[in-house]
Design a protein around this motif. Sequence first.
Motif, PDB file in Angstrom:
ATOM      1  N   ASP A  78      46.153  49.800  39.883  1.00 54.35           N
ATOM      2  CA  ASP A  78      46.762  49.476  41.178  1.00 54.35           C
ATOM      3  C   ASP A  78      45.701  49.249  42.248  1.00 54.35           C
ATOM      4  OD1 ASP A  78      46.109  52.158  40.962  1.00 54.35           O
ATOM      5  OD2 ASP A  78      48.011  52.915  41.740  1.00 54.35           O
ATOM      6  N   LEU A  79      44.544  49.879  42.117  1.00 57.15           N
ATOM      7  CA  LEU A  79      43.447  49.642  43.051  1.00 57.15           C
ATOM      8  C   LEU A  79      42.926  48.212  42.921  1.00 57.15           C
ATOM      9  CD1 LEU A  79      41.297  50.631  45.092  1.00 57.15           C
ATOM     10  CD2 LEU A  79      39.977  51.479  43.144  1.00 57.15           C
ATOM     11  N   VAL A  80      42.752  47.774  41.680  1.00 58.86           N
ATOM     12  CA  VAL A  80      42.279  46.412  41.423  1.00 58.86           C
ATOM     13  C   VAL A  80      43.284  45.388  41.939  1.00 58.86           C
ATOM     14  CG1 VAL A  80      41.707  44.746  39.613  1.00 58.86           C
ATOM     15  CG2 VAL A  80      40.892  47.102  39.438  1.00 58.86           C
ATOM     16  N   MET A  81      44.561  45.628  41.670  1.00 65.80           N
ATOM     17  CA  MET A  81      45.603  44.702  42.106  1.00 65.80           C
ATOM     18  C   MET A  81      45.678  44.615  43.627  1.00 65.80           C
ATOM     19  SD  MET A  81      47.551  43.123  39.774  1.00 65.80           S
ATOM     20  CE  MET A  81      49.272  43.117  40.272  1.00 65.80           C
ATOM     21  N   LEU A  82      45.585  45.751  44.305  1.00 61.41           N
ATOM     22  CA  LEU A  82      45.667  45.743  45.758  1.00 61.41           C
ATOM     23  C   LEU A  82      44.473  45.014  46.366  1.00 61.41           C
ATOM     24  CD1 LEU A  82      47.186  46.606  48.293  1.00 61.41           C
ATOM     25  CD2 LEU A  82      45.970  48.802  48.205  1.00 61.41           C
ATOM     26  N   ALA A  83      43.298  45.253  45.820  1.00 66.01           N
ATOM     27  CA  ALA A  83      42.111  44.544  46.301  1.00 66.01           C
ATOM     28  C   ALA A  83      42.261  43.042  46.094  1.00 66.01           C
ATOM     29  CB  ALA A  83      40.861  45.059  45.592  1.00 66.01           C
ATOM     30  N   GLY A  84      42.808  42.652  44.954  1.00 67.67           N
ATOM     31  CA  GLY A  84      43.025  41.240  44.680  1.00 67.67           C
ATOM     32  C   GLY A  84      44.035  40.620  45.627  1.00 67.67           C
ATOM     33  N   LEU A  85      45.078  41.371  45.953  1.00 67.88           N
ATOM     34  CA  LEU A  85      46.093  40.881  46.882  1.00 67.88           C
ATOM     35  C   LEU A  85      45.496  40.639  48.264  1.00 67.88           C
ATOM     36  CD1 LEU A  85      49.028  40.298  47.708  1.00 67.88           C
ATOM     37  CD2 LEU A  85      49.337  42.758  48.077  1.00 67.88           C
ATOM     38  N   TYR A  86      44.633  41.533  48.710  1.00 67.38           N
ATOM     39  CA  TYR A  86      44.014  41.369  50.022  1.00 67.38           C
ATOM     40  C   TYR A  86      43.199  40.068  50.100  1.00 67.38           C
ATOM     41  CZ  TYR A  86      45.093  46.131  51.593  1.00 67.38           C
ATOM     42  OH  TYR A  86      45.727  47.275  51.998  1.00 67.38           O
ATOM     43  N   HIS A  87      42.647  39.633  48.989  1.00 66.72           N
ATOM     44  CA  HIS A  87      41.745  38.481  49.017  1.00 66.72           C
ATOM     45  C   HIS A  87      42.420  37.152  48.675  1.00 66.72           C
ATOM     46  CE1 HIS A  87      38.109  40.616  49.969  1.00 66.72           C
ATOM     47  NE2 HIS A  87      38.320  41.485  49.005  1.00 66.72           N
ATOM     48  N   LEU A  88      43.713  37.162  48.396  1.00 60.94           N
ATOM     49  CA  LEU A  88      44.398  35.897  48.144  1.00 60.94           C
ATOM     50  C   LEU A  88      44.479  35.070  49.432  1.00 60.94           C
ATOM     51  CD1 LEU A  88      47.442  36.766  45.844  1.00 60.94           C
ATOM     52  CD2 LEU A  88      45.458  35.359  45.262  1.00 60.94           C
ATOM     53  N   PRO A  89      44.301  33.747  49.361  1.00 62.59           N
ATOM     54  CA  PRO A  89      44.438  32.897  50.547  1.00 62.59           C
ATOM     55  C   PRO A  89      45.836  32.988  51.150  1.00 62.59           C
ATOM     56  CG  PRO A  89      43.361  31.710  48.767  1.00 62.59           C
ATOM     57  CD  PRO A  89      43.861  32.991  48.175  1.00 62.59           C
ATOM     58  N   LYS A  90      45.938  32.742  52.429  1.00 65.20           N
ATOM     59  CA  LYS A  90      47.211  32.886  53.137  1.00 65.20           C
ATOM     60  C   LYS A  90      48.305  31.996  52.564  1.00 65.20           C
ATOM     61  CE  LYS A  90      45.244  34.279  57.615  1.00 65.20           C
ATOM     62  NZ  LYS A  90      45.147  33.953  59.051  1.00 65.20           N
ATOM     63  N   ASP A  91      47.963  30.763  52.194  1.00 63.89           N
ATOM     64  CA  ASP A  91      48.994  29.855  51.704  1.00 63.89           C
ATOM     65  C   ASP A  91      49.577  30.324  50.376  1.00 63.89           C
ATOM     66  OD1 ASP A  91      46.527  29.361  50.489  1.00 63.89           O
ATOM     67  OD2 ASP A  91      47.039  27.273  50.051  1.00 63.89           O
ATOM     68  N   ILE A  92      48.736  30.929  49.536  1.00 58.61           N
ATOM     69  CA  ILE A  92      49.232  31.453  48.264  1.00 58.61           C
ATOM     70  C   ILE A  92      50.126  32.659  48.501  1.00 58.61           C
ATOM     71  CG2 ILE A  92      48.554  32.544  46.097  1.00 58.61           C
ATOM     72  CD1 ILE A  92      46.111  30.798  46.034  1.00 58.61           C
ATOM     73  N   VAL A  93      49.715  33.529  49.427  1.00 55.65           N
ATOM     74  CA  VAL A  93      50.533  34.697  49.750  1.00 55.65           C
ATOM     75  C   VAL A  93      51.887  34.267  50.295  1.00 55.65           C
ATOM     76  CG1 VAL A  93      50.753  36.694  51.277  1.00 55.65           C
ATOM     77  CG2 VAL A  93      48.580  36.238  50.136  1.00 55.65           C
ATOM     78  N   ALA A  94      51.896  33.298  51.209  1.00 57.15           N
ATOM     79  CA  ALA A  94      53.153  32.824  51.792  1.00 57.15           C
ATOM     80  C   ALA A  94      54.069  32.240  50.724  1.00 57.15           C
ATOM     81  CB  ALA A  94      52.865  31.781  52.868  1.00 57.15           C
ATOM     82  N   ALA A  95      53.489  31.480  49.802  1.00 57.94           N
ATOM     83  CA  ALA A  95      54.287  30.854  48.747  1.00 57.94           C
ATOM     84  C   ALA A  95      54.895  31.891  47.806  1.00 57.94           C
ATOM     85  CB  ALA A  95      53.427  29.871  47.959  1.00 57.94           C
TER      86      ALA A  95
END
Length: 287
Positions: A78-95
């Motif tokens: 879950d630490l790895v996943m959360l760190a990865g989520l923080y670094h996703l570009p905004k457009d990918i997160v929005a989608a």
Amino acid sequence: TYGPLGNTQLLNYYGFTQDANPEDYVQVSASMLRAACALQGMAGQEIRERTAWAVDIGLVSSSDKTFRLKRDGVPPEDLVMLAGLYHLPKDIVAAVQTELQALLPGEEYEEIDGSYVFDKRTMRIGECIYQHASDSKQLLWKPGNGNTKQNVKKVGKPSDDEGGLGMGEDETLLLTPQVCNTLLQVLARREALYPPNSSLHGDLQRLQHLVSETGATQGVEHSALRVRIGEREVIAAVKSYIESGWGCNLRKDGQSSDGGNGKELSVAVGSGRTSEEKQDDAWGLFD
């Protein structure tokens, strides 16, 4: 007879410690992870929004989540996943937010082979982290053989025992350069909490001298040293695990020290102010 307890727990519950305790661990907090992201240039508002979303979809249980690092050196899923989520570009997160919002109640989970339930939301985030790293031609961290794109689909619902995401060893697929940098920042911060003039080597020497000098294996200072030694060995194991995938050693300035043959693991701290000032601001904000 005492069960699988690290030295911190043995000391708290029973008043003693043991050498090279295999159950030793170190806890790092989600706030440390957020501070490390801030050091890499991520805006505070963006950090807050992604943290809230991670809690909302069950990626982490709370914004105050703590993660347990162990002697095997493998970062928690879950630490790895959360760190990865923080670094996703905004457009990918929005989608992906729009995509996941379309799931109806009860559709978040999927049964596989009649025995395991996957959380489609965390699985989809894992796929996005992998796909973005692949599309942007970031070399993914590779701990061994047999890692394929399909393996990331093993990301699943948190298990009942330690809050894992069901990824097994495949969370290593998500250790992209940005995630590695962030985790190394967290480890450096955790190590900095110990006395400034101390070191793992020095602690080991002091414990050996203490046992030789007193003839005793237990005592207040003995226990304090064993706890600190165990924690520092865990930190070193996790750092080694991350760095070994890149074939380099991290210098204090965050650069590869292999003469350019390995990958660079560098942390951006922005411009206009010194690195030390940026770090003080970030850690002070989230500690």
